[in-house]
Scaffold this motif. Structure first.
Motif, PDB file in Angstrom:
ATOM      1  N   VAL A   3      60.309 -25.997 -11.256  1.00  0.00           N
ATOM      2  CA  VAL A   3      59.938 -26.548 -12.548  1.00  0.00           C
ATOM      3  C   VAL A   3      61.056 -26.212 -13.541  1.00  0.00           C
ATOM      4  CG1 VAL A   3      58.250 -26.406 -14.420  1.00  0.00           C
ATOM      5  CG2 VAL A   3      57.488 -26.292 -12.041  1.00  0.00           C
ATOM      6  N   ARG A   4      61.452 -27.180 -14.330  1.00  0.00           N
ATOM      7  CA  ARG A   4      62.503 -26.982 -15.339  1.00  0.00           C
ATOM      8  C   ARG A   4      61.956 -26.103 -16.456  1.00  0.00           C
ATOM      9  NH1 ARG A   4      67.736 -26.771 -16.219  1.00  0.00           N
ATOM     10  NH2 ARG A   4      68.400 -27.782 -18.115  1.00  0.00           N
ATOM     11  N   SER A   5      62.694 -25.057 -16.782  1.00  0.00           N
ATOM     12  CA  SER A   5      62.276 -24.121 -17.804  1.00  0.00           C
ATOM     13  C   SER A   5      63.073 -24.357 -19.078  1.00  0.00           C
ATOM     14  CB  SER A   5      62.515 -22.683 -17.323  1.00  0.00           C
ATOM     15  OG  SER A   5      62.463 -21.790 -18.397  1.00  0.00           O
ATOM     16  N   GLU A   6      62.372 -24.529 -20.201  1.00  0.00           N
ATOM     17  CA  GLU A   6      63.053 -24.690 -21.483  1.00  0.00           C
ATOM     18  C   GLU A   6      63.762 -23.394 -21.871  1.00  0.00           C
ATOM     19  OE1 GLU A   6      62.408 -26.199 -26.071  1.00  0.00           O
ATOM     20  OE2 GLU A   6      60.649 -26.058 -24.771  1.00  0.00           O
ATOM     21  N   VAL A   7      63.173 -22.262 -21.536  1.00  0.00           N
ATOM     22  CA  VAL A   7      63.789 -20.970 -21.835  1.00  0.00           C
ATOM     23  C   VAL A   7      65.135 -20.858 -21.117  1.00  0.00           C
ATOM     24  CG1 VAL A   7      63.598 -18.465 -21.501  1.00  0.00           C
ATOM     25  CG2 VAL A   7      61.638 -19.764 -22.367  1.00  0.00           C
ATOM     26  N   VAL A   8      65.154 -21.147 -19.838  1.00  0.00           N
ATOM     27  CA  VAL A   8      66.395 -21.086 -19.068  1.00  0.00           C
ATOM     28  C   VAL A   8      67.411 -22.070 -19.638  1.00  0.00           C
ATOM     29  CG1 VAL A   8      67.462 -21.418 -16.796  1.00  0.00           C
ATOM     30  CG2 VAL A   8      65.246 -20.258 -16.971  1.00  0.00           C
ATOM     31  N   HIS A   9      66.947 -23.264 -19.962  1.00  0.00           N
ATOM     32  CA  HIS A   9      67.832 -24.282 -20.547  1.00  0.00           C
ATOM     33  C   HIS A   9      68.459 -23.771 -21.849  1.00  0.00           C
ATOM     34  CE1 HIS A   9      69.439 -28.145 -21.724  1.00  0.00           C
ATOM     35  NE2 HIS A   9      68.826 -28.025 -22.889  1.00  0.00           N
ATOM     36  N   CYS A  10      67.684 -23.140 -22.699  1.00  0.00           N
ATOM     37  CA  CYS A  10      68.211 -22.607 -23.965  1.00  0.00           C
ATOM     38  C   CYS A  10      69.252 -21.525 -23.711  1.00  0.00           C
ATOM     39  CB  CYS A  10      67.079 -22.068 -24.840  1.00  0.00           C
ATOM     40  SG  CYS A  10      66.090 -23.348 -25.632  1.00  0.00           S
ATOM     41  N   TYR A  11      68.997 -20.649 -22.744  1.00  0.00           N
ATOM     42  CA  TYR A  11      69.983 -19.622 -22.406  1.00  0.00           C
ATOM     43  C   TYR A  11      71.258 -20.249 -21.840  1.00  0.00           C
ATOM     44  CZ  TYR A  11      67.129 -15.528 -23.380  1.00  0.00           C
ATOM     45  OH  TYR A  11      66.399 -14.543 -24.014  1.00  0.00           O
ATOM     46  N   GLU A  12      71.116 -21.294 -21.042  1.00  0.00           N
ATOM     47  CA  GLU A  12      72.293 -21.992 -20.522  1.00  0.00           C
ATOM     48  C   GLU A  12      73.108 -22.602 -21.658  1.00  0.00           C
ATOM     49  OE1 GLU A  12      70.513 -23.247 -16.142  1.00  0.00           O
ATOM     50  OE2 GLU A  12      70.335 -24.655 -17.808  1.00  0.00           O
ATOM     51  N   GLU A  13      72.431 -23.220 -22.609  1.00  0.00           N
ATOM     52  CA  GLU A  13      73.113 -23.805 -23.766  1.00  0.00           C
ATOM     53  C   GLU A  13      73.792 -22.717 -24.598  1.00  0.00           C
ATOM     54  OE1 GLU A  13      73.414 -27.163 -24.934  1.00  0.00           O
ATOM     55  OE2 GLU A  13      72.906 -27.444 -22.817  1.00  0.00           O
ATOM     56  N   LEU A  14      73.101 -21.614 -24.803  1.00  0.00           N
ATOM     57  CA  LEU A  14      73.660 -20.503 -25.572  1.00  0.00           C
ATOM     58  C   LEU A  14      74.922 -19.959 -24.890  1.00  0.00           C
ATOM     59  CD1 LEU A  14      73.278 -18.643 -28.018  1.00  0.00           C
ATOM     60  CD2 LEU A  14      71.810 -17.214 -26.586  1.00  0.00           C
ATOM     61  N   ALA A  15      74.863 -19.766 -23.586  1.00  0.00           N
ATOM     62  CA  ALA A  15      76.019 -19.273 -22.835  1.00  0.00           C
ATOM     63  C   ALA A  15      77.181 -20.262 -22.925  1.00  0.00           C
ATOM     64  CB  ALA A  15      75.641 -19.022 -21.378  1.00  0.00           C
ATOM     65  N   ALA A  16      76.888 -21.553 -22.850  1.00  0.00           N
ATOM     66  CA  ALA A  16      77.936 -22.570 -22.934  1.00  0.00           C
ATOM     67  C   ALA A  16      78.590 -22.572 -24.315  1.00  0.00           C
ATOM     68  CB  ALA A  16      77.365 -23.948 -22.613  1.00  0.00           C
ATOM     69  N   HIS A  17      77.778 -22.458 -25.373  1.00  0.00           N
ATOM     70  CA  HIS A  17      78.329 -22.443 -26.733  1.00  0.00           C
ATOM     71  C   HIS A  17      79.202 -21.205 -26.962  1.00  0.00           C
ATOM     72  CE1 HIS A  17      76.269 -25.998 -27.818  1.00  0.00           C
ATOM     73  NE2 HIS A  17      75.110 -25.471 -28.187  1.00  0.00           N
ATOM     74  N   ILE A  18      78.750 -20.064 -26.489  1.00  0.00           N
ATOM     75  CA  ILE A  18      79.527 -18.838 -26.678  1.00  0.00           C
ATOM     76  C   ILE A  18      80.807 -18.891 -25.853  1.00  0.00           C
ATOM     77  CG2 ILE A  18      79.530 -16.332 -26.331  1.00  0.00           C
ATOM     78  CD1 ILE A  18      76.574 -16.404 -27.233  1.00  0.00           C
ATOM     79  N   ALA A  19      80.744 -19.462 -24.652  1.00  0.00           N
ATOM     80  CA  ALA A  19      81.961 -19.632 -23.844  1.00  0.00           C
ATOM     81  C   ALA A  19      82.949 -20.550 -24.571  1.00  0.00           C
ATOM     82  CB  ALA A  19      81.613 -20.191 -22.469  1.00  0.00           C
ATOM     83  N   VAL A  73      79.210 -10.342 -22.470  1.00  0.00           N
ATOM     84  CA  VAL A  73      80.645 -10.142 -22.253  1.00  0.00           C
ATOM     85  C   VAL A  73      81.460 -11.099 -23.126  1.00  0.00           C
ATOM     86  CG1 VAL A  73      82.496 -10.400 -20.541  1.00  0.00           C
ATOM     87  CG2 VAL A  73      80.393  -9.181 -19.938  1.00  0.00           C
ATOM     88  N   ASP A  74      81.089 -12.373 -23.131  1.00  0.00           N
ATOM     89  CA  ASP A  74      81.822 -13.359 -23.926  1.00  0.00           C
ATOM     90  C   ASP A  74      81.697 -13.066 -25.416  1.00  0.00           C
ATOM     91  OD1 ASP A  74      82.570 -14.598 -21.593  1.00  0.00           O
ATOM     92  OD2 ASP A  74      81.351 -16.405 -21.888  1.00  0.00           O
ATOM     93  N   GLN A  75      80.501 -12.704 -25.856  1.00  0.00           N
ATOM     94  CA  GLN A  75      80.283 -12.414 -27.273  1.00  0.00           C
ATOM     95  C   GLN A  75      81.094 -11.200 -27.717  1.00  0.00           C
ATOM     96  OE1 GLN A  75      78.578 -14.280 -29.563  1.00  0.00           O
ATOM     97  NE2 GLN A  75      79.497 -12.895 -31.026  1.00  0.00           N
ATOM     98  N   ALA A  76      81.193 -10.200 -26.864  1.00  0.00           N
ATOM     99  CA  ALA A  76      81.985  -9.016 -27.199  1.00  0.00           C
ATOM    100  C   ALA A  76      83.458  -9.389 -27.365  1.00  0.00           C
ATOM    101  CB  ALA A  76      81.824  -7.948 -26.118  1.00  0.00           C
ATOM    102  N   GLU A  77      83.959 -10.252 -26.498  1.00  0.00           N
ATOM    103  CA  GLU A  77      85.360 -10.663 -26.619  1.00  0.00           C
ATOM    104  C   GLU A  77      85.576 -11.520 -27.869  1.00  0.00           C
ATOM    105  OE1 GLU A  77      89.048 -12.726 -24.187  1.00  0.00           O
ATOM    106  OE2 GLU A  77      87.228 -12.228 -23.085  1.00  0.00           O
ATOM    107  N   VAL A  78      84.645 -12.427 -28.141  1.00  0.00           N
ATOM    108  CA  VAL A  78      84.748 -13.243 -29.362  1.00  0.00           C
ATOM    109  C   VAL A  78      84.785 -12.328 -30.585  1.00  0.00           C
ATOM    110  CG1 VAL A  78      83.532 -14.891 -30.857  1.00  0.00           C
ATOM    111  CG2 VAL A  78      83.696 -15.335 -28.401  1.00  0.00           C
ATOM    112  N   SER A  79      83.886 -11.372 -30.620  1.00  0.00           N
ATOM    113  CA  SER A  79      83.841 -10.440 -31.754  1.00  0.00           C
ATOM    114  C   SER A  79      85.155  -9.677 -31.890  1.00  0.00           C
ATOM    115  CB  SER A  79      82.690  -9.453 -31.594  1.00  0.00           C
ATOM    116  OG  SER A  79      81.464 -10.131 -31.651  1.00  0.00           O
ATOM    117  N   GLY A  80      85.714  -9.253 -30.777  1.00  0.00           N
ATOM    118  CA  GLY A  80      86.982  -8.547 -30.806  1.00  0.00           C
ATOM    119  C   GLY A  80      88.123  -9.403 -31.317  1.00  0.00           C
TER     120      GLY A  80
END
Length: 110
Positions: A3-19, A73-80
């Motif tokens: 079953v497609r999870s909206e929560v998982v989808h949101c985390y995937e989108e968040l990870a993609a935006h931060i990347a 990890v990505d957010q820490a590097e962006v912040s740095g």
């Protein structure tokens, strides 16, 4: 079929935006970062609203945990990468404020 999870989808989108933010920060392309940050904030708000309402299965939980590691990890590097830019901006603003104050006190030379 899972079953497609909206929560998982949101985390995937968040990870993609931060990347994407990381790629832009590495390239010193600061202009788009505020827009991406706003999208991330909207996703976090959405997650706060829907996460308590959705139960994830074991595979989905593992996926979210993997995404959270990548986000961290990505957010820490962006912040740095951003921190020195913000410090430089604050220093320049302080210098401009000081010049403006001196101009008012002693009159403008222009």
């Amino acid at each position: 079929m899972a079953v497609r999870s909206e929560v998982v989808h949101c985390y995937e989108e968040l990870a993609a935006h931060i990347a994407q933010m990381l790629v832009l920060a590495r390239a010193k392309e600061w202009g788009v970062l505020p827009e991406l940050e706003a999208r991330c904030a909207a996703l976090v708000d959405r997650l706060r609203a829907i996460e308590p309402l959705e139960t994830l299965d074991t595979i989905q939980i593992e996926r979210v945990l993997g995404l959270l590691d990548r986000i961290r990890v990505d957010q820490a590097e962006v912040s740095g990468l951003i921190k020195p830019q913000i410090e430089d901006l604050v220093m320049r603003m302080g210098s401009l404020h000081k010049q403006k104050s001196l101009g008012r006190a002693y009159g403008s030379t222009h």
